[in-house]
Each structure stands twice: as structure tokens, then as C-alpha cells.
Design an enzyme around this catalytic site. Structure first.
Site, PDB file in Angstrom:
ATOM      1  N   ASN A 156      41.016  -1.281  22.710  1.00 20.78           N
ATOM      2  CA  ASN A 156      42.244  -2.065  22.819  1.00 20.78           C
ATOM      3  C   ASN A 156      42.685  -2.093  24.285  1.00 20.78           C
ATOM      4  OD1 ASN A 156      44.823  -3.070  22.814  1.00 20.78           O
ATOM      5  ND2 ASN A 156      45.685  -1.525  21.427  1.00 20.78           N
ATOM      6  N   ASP A 215      46.467   5.551  18.033  1.00 21.53           N
ATOM      7  CA  ASP A 215      46.309   5.621  16.582  1.00 21.53           C
ATOM      8  C   ASP A 215      46.409   4.247  15.908  1.00 21.53           C
ATOM      9  OD1 ASP A 215      46.102   8.496  16.532  1.00 21.53           O
ATOM     10  OD2 ASP A 215      48.219   8.526  17.068  1.00 21.53           O
ATOM     11  N   GLY A 216      47.124   3.313  16.548  1.00 22.73           N
ATOM     12  CA  GLY A 216      47.345   1.999  15.947  1.00 22.73           C
ATOM     13  C   GLY A 216      46.060   1.241  15.669  1.00 22.73           C
ATOM     14  N   GLY A 245      45.436   5.701  24.155  1.00 22.67           N
ATOM     15  CA  GLY A 245      46.678   5.040  23.784  1.00 22.67           C
ATOM     16  C   GLY A 245      47.848   5.869  24.263  1.00 22.67           C
ATOM     17  N   GLY A 564      52.633   5.030  13.051  1.00 23.38           N
ATOM     18  CA  GLY A 564      53.224   4.540  14.299  1.00 23.38           C
ATOM     19  C   GLY A 564      53.373   3.029  14.343  1.00 23.38           C
TER      20      GLY A 564
HETATM   21  P1  ADP Z   1      49.284   2.866  21.608  1.00 26.81           P
HETATM   22  O1  ADP Z   1      49.082   4.285  21.212  1.00 26.81           O
HETATM   23  O2  ADP Z   1      49.360   2.717  23.079  1.00 26.81           O
HETATM   24  O3  ADP Z   1      50.435   2.253  20.882  1.00 26.81           O
HETATM   25  P2  ADP Z   1      47.529   1.567  19.761  1.00 26.81           P
HETATM   26  O4  ADP Z   1      46.074   1.749  19.553  1.00 26.81           O
HETATM   27  O5  ADP Z   1      48.430   2.235  18.781  1.00 26.81           O
HETATM   28  O6  ADP Z   1      47.948   2.052  21.205  1.00 26.81           O
HETATM   29  O7  ADP Z   1      47.792   0.025  19.806  1.00 26.81           O
HETATM   30  C1  ADP Z   1      49.054  -0.532  19.906  1.00 26.81           C
HETATM   31  C2  ADP Z   1      49.115  -1.837  19.166  1.00 26.81           C
HETATM   32  O8  ADP Z   1      48.285  -2.812  19.781  1.00 26.81           O
HETATM   33  C3  ADP Z   1      48.634  -1.753  17.728  1.00 26.81           C
HETATM   34  O9  ADP Z   1      49.606  -2.369  16.935  1.00 26.81           O
HETATM   35  C4  ADP Z   1      47.352  -2.566  17.705  1.00 26.81           C
HETATM   36  O10 ADP Z   1      47.173  -3.169  16.453  1.00 26.81           O
HETATM   37  C5  ADP Z   1      47.649  -3.587  18.755  1.00 26.81           C
HETATM   38  N1  ADP Z   1      46.493  -4.230  19.388  1.00 26.81           N
HETATM   39  C6  ADP Z   1      45.183  -3.973  19.252  1.00 26.81           C
HETATM   40  N2  ADP Z   1      44.447  -4.766  20.058  1.00 26.81           N
HETATM   41  C7  ADP Z   1      45.326  -5.552  20.745  1.00 26.81           C
HETATM   42  C8  ADP Z   1      45.204  -6.564  21.738  1.00 26.81           C
HETATM   43  N3  ADP Z   1      44.011  -6.914  22.216  1.00 26.81           N
HETATM   44  N4  ADP Z   1      46.331  -7.127  22.202  1.00 26.81           N
HETATM   45  C9  ADP Z   1      47.549  -6.759  21.765  1.00 26.81           C
HETATM   46  N5  ADP Z   1      47.744  -5.796  20.823  1.00 26.81           N
HETATM   47  C10 ADP Z   1      46.637  -5.204  20.321  1.00 26.81           C
HETATM   48 MG    MG Z   2      50.505   3.382  18.299  1.00 30.78          MG
END
Ligand code: ADP
Ligand code: MG
Length: 595
Positions: A156, A215-216, A245, A564
């Protein structure tokens, strides 16, 4: 002497080798199940100088031949990442540093024979790293070599501070290449991209799906797998996480399960890469969650309401700060502490003492189904890197710094006044439009809930609009927070449920009742860093291990999160499904913890 001790100290291989680059130095090497013992022979040191490279710090071993093949020597290089002391502004800290040791096999007069010996050492070392049992009686031949694993990496680019791709190039890809892991790296382009992708891929092509994010993204992968018609097999695909993340709770739990010290940032990432290279897989519980619209989703971490979900979602605006966003968010929320009225019903587990974590070692490549490879469409792959493996690596002997119970509240017995207060749905239901206006953050992103009905039956849960069974306990309170958590960590440095492990079959339900002072709440969160918050015996904090629970918010505005991620606000219920998924934990530790 115990059998285990004998086994860990038995010499599996012994030999004398030169080094690369050759400076006339020679070593005697002994390989035991736990480490490589290195003793210098020439020039003879004044004292009996020995060093040990622990297997636990190694990620891989490659055999090589010098460029141009003008000599008959064969080489093997061992890649390891030991913890070394490093000076920092305020004293010293321990950080993992890359260490490559390259040994020259020069026993025979021709290259082929030397190569056989180098290959034997490499095979034995790789078996030990990946937990393939070998003993003094094992005939070590190339057929024993664990098959190269093939991982789908989902990254991500917006996770954390947005530097996942950079971390991938500086830390992740170089190390997993050393571990012979083959990969296909896909950058997600939007939210739910990963979720859709795993719904349609041919899982037989992969030995695991690993997210490089917070975790998202793993939440998306789990729900994508559960949305497949073959969900029962699909959800057994080993899943892993490399923390890039801002919320890295599962990585914190994996790190803790392996027995490492609590870590953050690149230290945590390096620990998790090491564990991924080892590859051991353990069963992990999932929780089936039903939200007020009837949508069902699967969760591996937590369900939160009140203080925790407010901080999580409201701190999105400090995303550039990385995980520090939660500290700032906590301070802001403490300053204007909110309470929420709600009804919480749960099915307590009265015999929930001594959960036992067991790991299973699946096939070394973590594979659960026969492999059928098909043509891949790569975003980035390891193709180019693989070709370099058999060529002498100039940087081989260099090192570089990679741094840059709790007080149970006595549960009222069924029949007591609170237990009788079973749920009647009294939440003031509002229309979608009204609900939208009521949300605290009007521009927040869409709720990730998708309707799906796959998955094991929720045999403990009545429909959300029917009362909970009589055997459940119900409390109606003003809450500061309600949290159902099924991992040891709620963040990399939030050791929220120290007694929890991946497959204990429990939801650890915590709630903090209104009336707690701001100071006491801050004290709880500070203590949580070390997992000592339960020992504070704060009368406002309650912990109950449960198998299922229902939360009915009676306050109209609020935020609910699952792993989360924000979900629709309203009554929500959940039940545990024991060992439904498989996590790449890299550790076969059997941890027994008591309440
Ligand atoms: P963090 O811990 O920084 O929040 P996450 O893995 O939890 O990172 O991701 C945050 C959010 O971004 C999640 O809701 C995920 O579904 C979403 N996400 C995943 N890929 C992308 C993308 N390419 N652009 C924007 N949001 C994304
Ligand atoms: Mg998250």
C-alpha cells in the site's frame, strides 16, 4: 544432559575453509542445529578465538563461483542480520545489521567436487533456517533443499508515512532474495484493490500472501479471501505482514510471539522480515462481525468503540507522522474526553485460563496445496535478481547498517439483574442521510463493509434484532471505551492483551467505564506500552475473555472500527472462529501463558 540440549549442540557438519576475499585466512566451521561455530586457524590467534552465528539471525545461504571461473574453488555465502550495539545520541541501542560471511571450499582439485561440498553446507543451513528437521544421521543432499517459496506481496503506497515502496527496495526485497523467496509485488492503486485482487487470483500459484502496509491492508486480504466461493480453502492460504503502516498491531504480535523485544519502525520491520524468511505458519483465530445493516465481515485484530476508535480515525489527519499520529490523537482526545452510553452483552468464557499457543510446521514452503504455476503478469518481480545468485557478489564480506490477569470483574451470574437485562434493540435508528450527518467526520472515507454471507456459521449469535441468549451477561453503562481484541498488541507499542495468542479461541473484551480521571486514563495507556496496565487494578477497567459479544450504542454519534477500519455505526456483534486462518509467524515457539 537432556536430549534437547544434546540435539542442539550436536555437530551436523564440520570442515576447514578459506574465505573470500582470500587473505590467507582459514577457519574451522562446525554447524549445529542452533548455530555456525567459527574458529580461526590461520593465522593462529593468540587466544582460542571462536564466534557463533546463530541460525535465528540467518535468512539464507547461496553457493557461488568466482566470475570468469578461472579457479577451482566453490564458495558459500551466509546472510545474517544479528543485533549489534549502535551508538545513538542518548547512549546506545541494539539494531540489526547485515553480515555476510563467505567461505571458500578448496579441498578438492576440481570445481565440481568443491561445489558439491558448498552445496551440502548451503542445504544444511537452509534446512535449519526453515525448520526442516535434520540430525547427524540425515544424509544431506540437494533433494533435501526446501523448495523456493513464492509470495504475493501487496504494498500500500499510502500506508503509514507513505514510504512503503522505499522500505521495500532498501530492506524487504534484498533480504527475501537472499532467502530464495520468489515474489510478485503489486502496489495497490486504491482502497479495496487488494480485496478485489485476492478474490480472483489462482491461489495454487502462491505459498503465501504478504501485505507490506499496516493492518488495514491485511483486513482487505482476509475479507477478499472470505468472499471467494472457495473461501474454506482460500482462508487457509498463509498470510503475513511486513509493517509499513501506522497501525502495525499484528506485526507487534508476531514479533512478541517470536520472543523478540518490543520494537518499532525499521527494527520491527527487520524482525518481521527475518520471521518471514523462516516461514513457519501458525493457525490464527478470526472473528466474524455482523454490522447493523446485516453485513458480515471478518476481523483478525479488534473491534473498537469510543476512545480507541475515535483516536484511530480522527488521527488520520496526522498520517504524515507515522505511528506518532496515535500519540498526538490520544492527547487531543484525552483533553476533551467523551463518554458513550451503550449496552454490552457477552458470552463469558469461565474456564479461559492458561491458553496454549501451538504452532504447526507446515511444509517448509508453507504450502497447503499442490503447486500449479502459470504465467504471471508482474508488476515488479524478482526475475533479474535471481540470475545474479550464482555470480560472486563483490559486496559479500561487507557489512552495512540497515538502520536508518488481570482484574476480572466478577461476572454477574445469569439471573442477576444485569444479566436479565438482555438486549432489546432500542438504538434510535436513523436514516442513512441522518446517519451521514451524525458522523463525526463527514468527509471520512466510505465504510469498507461489503455484504457477504460466506464463512462458518455463527452458532453463538442470534440475529442482531433478537435478544441475546439468557446465558449471556449484559451491562448498560456510560463507557469511555469498549474494545474486543484477539491479538496481544493493539499497536506495535501497545501491549494490550499480554495473555492473548494467535489461536486461543478468545475475544479479550475490555471496557473502561465513565468516571475515570484523565490522569488515570493516561496512566493506563502509558502502562499498556509494557503490558502492565492490568496490574494497575484500575477499578474502571474491566477485562473479560468471551467467545461472542454484542454492542448496542445508545449514543447516537460515534465511530466504530474493525481492525482499525471504520464500519457503519450502530449495533454490532461478533463471535470467534478458532484457528480459521494461517499466519506466517516464523516462530515455532510454544508459548504458554497463564492469566
Ligand atoms: P495504516 O496503518 O497506515 O493505516 P493500512 O494498511 O491500515 O495503513 O492502510 C490504510 C488504508 O488505506 C486502508 O483502509 C486500506 O484499505 C487503504 N488503502 C490500501 N491501498 C490504498 C491505496 N493504494 N490508496 C489509498 N488507500 C489505500
Ligand atoms: Mg490502519
Amino acid at each position: 544432559m537432556s536430549k534437547d540440549y544434546k540435539q542442539s549442540s550436536e555437530t551436523l557438519l564440520h570442515g576447514e575453509f578459506g574465505v573470500y576475499p582470500s587473505k590467507g585466512i582459514r577457519y574451522a566451521l562446525s554447524l549445529t542445529p542452533t548455530g555456525l561455530h567459527i574458529q580461526r586457524l590461520v593465522p593462529k590467534p593468540e587466544d582460542d578465538q571462536r564466534t557463533v552465528l546463530p541460525i535465528l539471525d540467518m535468512v539464507g545461504c547461496h553457493t557461488m563461483r568466482s566470475r570468469g571461473s578461472i579457479d577451482v574453488f566453490a564458495y558459500f555465502s551466509i546472510y545474517s542480520y544479528p543485533l549489534k550495539k549502535k551508538k545513538v545520541a542518548m547512549g546506545s541501542t541494539r539494531t540489526r545489521q547485515r553480515l555476510v560471511r563467505t567461505f571458500r571450499v578448496d579441498e578438492a582439485a576440481d570445481y565440481e567436487q568443491n561445489q558439491v561440498i558448498a552445496e551440502k553446507w548451503a542445504t544444511a543451513i537452509k534446512c535449519l533456517i526453515q525448520g526442516v528437521p535434520i540430525s547427524i544421521d540425515t544424509e544431506i543432499s540437494p533433494t533435501l533443499q526446501p523448495k523456493a517459496r513464492r509470495l504475493m506481496l501487496l504494498l500500500n503506497p499510502c500506508g503509514g508515512r507513505g514510504n512503503a515502496l522505499q522500505q521495500c527496495h532498501t530492506h524487504i526485497l534484498p533480504i527475501i532474495t537472499e532467502a530464495d523467496i520468489s515474489y510478485n509485488l503489486v502496489q495497490t492503486e486504491r482502497q479495496n484493490h487488494a480485496r478485489e485482487l485476492v478474490q480472483s487470483i489462482n491461489l495454487d500459484e502462491w505459498d503465501g500472501i504478504v501485505v507490506i502496509s499496516g493492518d488495514g491492508l491485511l483486513f482487505e486480504v482476509i475479507n477478499g479471501l472470505m468472499e471467494r466461493p472457495d473461501w474454506e480453502d482460500a482462508i487457509k492460504m498463509p498470510i503475513g505482514i511486513l509493517p509499513c503502516g501506522s497501525g502495525n498491531a499484528l506485526a507487534g504480535a508476531v514479533n512478541y510471539n517470536a520472543g523478540f523485544d518490543q520494537a518499532m519502525g525499521s527494527e520491527l520491520l527487520l524482525n518481521c522480515i527475518l520471521l518471514l524468511c523462516r516461514g513457519t505458519v501458525m493457525p490464527m483465530d478470526l472473528v466474524s462481525v455482523t454490522t447493523c445493516s446485516g453485513a458480515r465481515l471478518f476481523s483478525f485484530l479488534s473491534i473498537a468503540w469510543g476512545f480507541i476508535s475515535d483516536v484511530d480515525i480522527e488521527s488520520e489527519k496526522y498520517r504524515h507522522m507515522g505511528s506518532a499520529r496515535f500519540t498526538v490523537g490520544t492527547m487531543v482526545r484525552v483533553a476533551s474526553l467523551r463518554t458513550y452510553r451503550g449496552r454490552l452483552s457477552y458470552l463469558p468464557v469461565l474456564d479461559a485460563h492458561r491458553p496454549i499457543c501451538r504452532s504447526i510446521t507446515l511444509s517448509p514452503n508453507g504450502n497447503l496445496s499442490p503447486l500449479k504455476r502459470s504465467q504471471l503478469h508482474r508488476t515488479i518481480s524478482d526475475m533479474g535478481l535471481c540470475e545474479e545468485r550464482n555470480v560472486m557478489c563483490k559486496r559479500s564480506s561487507a557489512t552495512f547498517d540497515t538502520a536508518e490477569l488481570p482484574s476480572f470483574e466478577t461476572s454477574p451470574s445469569p439471573g442477576s439483574p444485569t444479566a436479565l437485562h438482555t438486549s432489546r434493540f432500542t438504538f434510535d435508528s436513523v436514516s442513512d442521510d441522518q446517519m451521514q450527518q451524525d458522523l463525526l467526520l463527514p468527509n471520512d472515507k466510505e465504510s469498507p463493509t461489503h455484504n457477504h454471507v460466506n464463512g462458518p456459521e455463527d452458532d453463538l449469535l442470534p440475529p442482531l434484532n433478537e435478544p441475546v441468549p439468557k446465558s449471556w451477561v449484559t451491562v448498560e453503562e456510560d463507557f469511555v471505551l469498549v474494545l474486543g481484541i484477539y491479538q496481544s498488541h493493539l499497536g506495535a507499542d501497545l501491549f494490550t492483551a499480554p495473555f492473548s495468542c494467535f489461536d486461543d479461541g478468545l475475544i479479550h473484551l475490555f471496557f473502561v467505564k465513565a468516571g475515570i480521571s484523565r490522569t488515570a486514563l493516561v496512566r493506563l495507556f502509558l502502562a499498556m506500552e509494557k503490558g502492565t496496565h492490568i496490574g494497575l487494578e484500575c477499578p474502571y477497567l474491566v477485562h473479560v475473555p468471551v467467545r461472542a459479544f454484542r454492542l448496542e450504542p445508545l449514543t447516537r454519534k460515534g465511530i466504530l472500527t474493525v481492525d482499525g477500519e471504520r464500519v457503519e455505526y450502530g449495533p454490532i456483534q461478533a463471535q470467534i472462529h478458532h484457528g480459521l486462518s494461517n499466519i506466517i509467524s516464523g516462530s515455532d515457539r510454544i508459548r504458554i501463558t497463564a492469566f
